[in-house]
Design an enzyme around this catalytic site. Sequence first.
Site, PDB file in Angstrom:
ATOM      1  N   ASP A  67       0.068  61.946 -12.724  1.00  0.00           N
ATOM      2  CA  ASP A  67       0.922  61.110 -13.566  1.00  0.00           C
ATOM      3  C   ASP A  67       0.399  61.091 -14.998  1.00  0.00           C
ATOM      4  O   ASP A  67      -0.668  61.613 -15.288  1.00  0.00           O
ATOM      5  CB  ASP A  67       1.031  59.689 -12.985  1.00  0.00           C
ATOM      6  CG  ASP A  67      -0.324  59.114 -12.539  1.00  0.00           C
ATOM      7  OD1 ASP A  67      -1.368  59.657 -12.963  1.00  0.00           O
ATOM      8  OD2 ASP A  67      -0.333  58.142 -11.772  1.00  0.00           O
ATOM      9  N   ASN A 135      -1.599  46.631  -6.028  1.00  0.00           N
ATOM     10  CA  ASN A 135      -0.281  46.270  -5.496  1.00  0.00           C
ATOM     11  C   ASN A 135       0.228  47.308  -4.486  1.00  0.00           C
ATOM     12  O   ASN A 135       1.386  47.279  -4.089  1.00  0.00           O
ATOM     13  CB  ASN A 135       0.739  46.107  -6.628  1.00  0.00           C
ATOM     14  CG  ASN A 135       0.992  47.402  -7.396  1.00  0.00           C
ATOM     15  OD1 ASN A 135       0.371  48.423  -7.127  1.00  0.00           O
ATOM     16  ND2 ASN A 135       1.911  47.350  -8.344  1.00  0.00           N
ATOM     17  N   HIS A 137       0.385  50.640  -4.986  1.00  0.00           N
ATOM     18  CA  HIS A 137       1.026  51.859  -5.528  1.00  0.00           C
ATOM     19  C   HIS A 137       0.154  53.089  -5.275  1.00  0.00           C
ATOM     20  O   HIS A 137      -1.070  52.979  -5.103  1.00  0.00           O
ATOM     21  CB  HIS A 137       1.379  51.709  -7.013  1.00  0.00           C
ATOM     22  CG  HIS A 137       0.242  51.744  -7.977  1.00  0.00           C
ATOM     23  ND1 HIS A 137       0.284  51.095  -9.194  1.00  0.00           N
ATOM     24  CD2 HIS A 137      -0.971  52.353  -7.942  1.00  0.00           C
ATOM     25  CE1 HIS A 137      -0.839  51.325  -9.849  1.00  0.00           C
ATOM     26  NE2 HIS A 137      -1.627  52.070  -9.112  1.00  0.00           N
ATOM     27  N   GLU A 142       5.460  52.415  -7.960  1.00  0.00           N
ATOM     28  CA  GLU A 142       5.271  50.981  -7.787  1.00  0.00           C
ATOM     29  C   GLU A 142       6.052  50.473  -6.570  1.00  0.00           C
ATOM     30  O   GLU A 142       6.926  51.180  -6.043  1.00  0.00           O
ATOM     31  CB  GLU A 142       5.758  50.265  -9.058  1.00  0.00           C
ATOM     32  CG  GLU A 142       5.048  50.693 -10.333  1.00  0.00           C
ATOM     33  CD  GLU A 142       3.647  50.099 -10.490  1.00  0.00           C
ATOM     34  OE1 GLU A 142       2.964  49.833  -9.473  1.00  0.00           O
ATOM     35  OE2 GLU A 142       3.230  49.921 -11.656  1.00  0.00           O
TER      36      GLU A 142
HETATM   37  P1  PGA Z   1      -8.375  52.430 -10.146  1.00  0.00           P
HETATM   38  O1  PGA Z   1      -6.830  52.756 -10.026  1.00  0.00           O
HETATM   39  O2  PGA Z   1      -9.115  53.578  -9.543  1.00  0.00           O
HETATM   40  O3  PGA Z   1      -8.621  52.305 -11.614  1.00  0.00           O
HETATM   41  O4  PGA Z   1      -8.614  51.163  -9.403  1.00  0.00           O
HETATM   42  C1  PGA Z   1      -6.327  53.315  -8.861  1.00  0.00           C
HETATM   43  C2  PGA Z   1      -4.827  53.403  -8.946  1.00  0.00           C
HETATM   44  O5  PGA Z   1      -4.201  52.575  -9.617  1.00  0.00           O
HETATM   45  O6  PGA Z   1      -4.263  54.304  -8.319  1.00  0.00           O
END
Ligand code: PGA
Length: 253
Positions: A67, A135, A137, A142
């Site tokens: 992404d 959350n 995702h 999302e």
């Molecule tokens: P993080 O993010 O490794 O910074 O916790 C993971 C994600 O949002 O996929």
Amino acid sequence: MRIVVADDADRVAQEAAGIVERFVSASESPALGLATGGTMEGLFAELVRRHRRRGLSFGAVDAYLLDEYVGLDRCDPNAYRSVVHRLFACHVDLGIGSLHGLDAQAPDLGAECTRYERKVRAASIGLQILGIGSNGHIAFNEPGTPFDSVTRVVELSRQTRGDNARFFPADHSVPVRAMTQGIATILAASELLLMACGAGKASAVARAVEGPINDSVPASAVQLHSNVTLLLDPPAAQGLSASSPVGGNQILA
Ligand code: PGA
């Protein structure tokens, strides 16, 4: 699904690097799906260490990013291509032009998403690394994202923007939009490696692994994939039921 609970976040990074090393070494032209986020920093550092100390080569690898933020300059230190270049690609022997991603400054973002979806499908990702949001995702898919989604422009949730604010200077806000591979794109990879560390991920991990498979928890889609490894530190695993996570899972302490 294999669930591996490593001793701590460093061990998670080492176990993940071992899986990446095996994949890269076993394949003639490996197509490796890379993720970004704080969880990946230890993995990138460990891969760079293995390259320097043991000559682990990425010369035959093509790497594909999941992404990208919309609204950041290509050179912005928080643009995901910049992050992966800085933490990984510029320290190893990945070929010039072998780090692939979405161009968030393309004149037509929809066309750019279509181009990238085709490119990723044609590459046939062998191993896709994933983080998970608090959350639930995966990539920037999302809650509410259909499982048949493909690469597209998305709005980021308030929770995701809050979680990611720590990467941005205080006077910069987190972009409100991003481009992301869809859930169907991700599930098309041959193998998934999902990494999570910290208590802040415990609830999302438990819902992704043990909860119902539905779009309120995008990561629950990994239950539909036949070759998944979940690599956790103990705080991230604390929401899983100790006795039997779900049928066929394996918990290694
Ligand atoms: P993080 O993010 O490794 O910074 O916790 C993971 C994600 O949002 O996929």
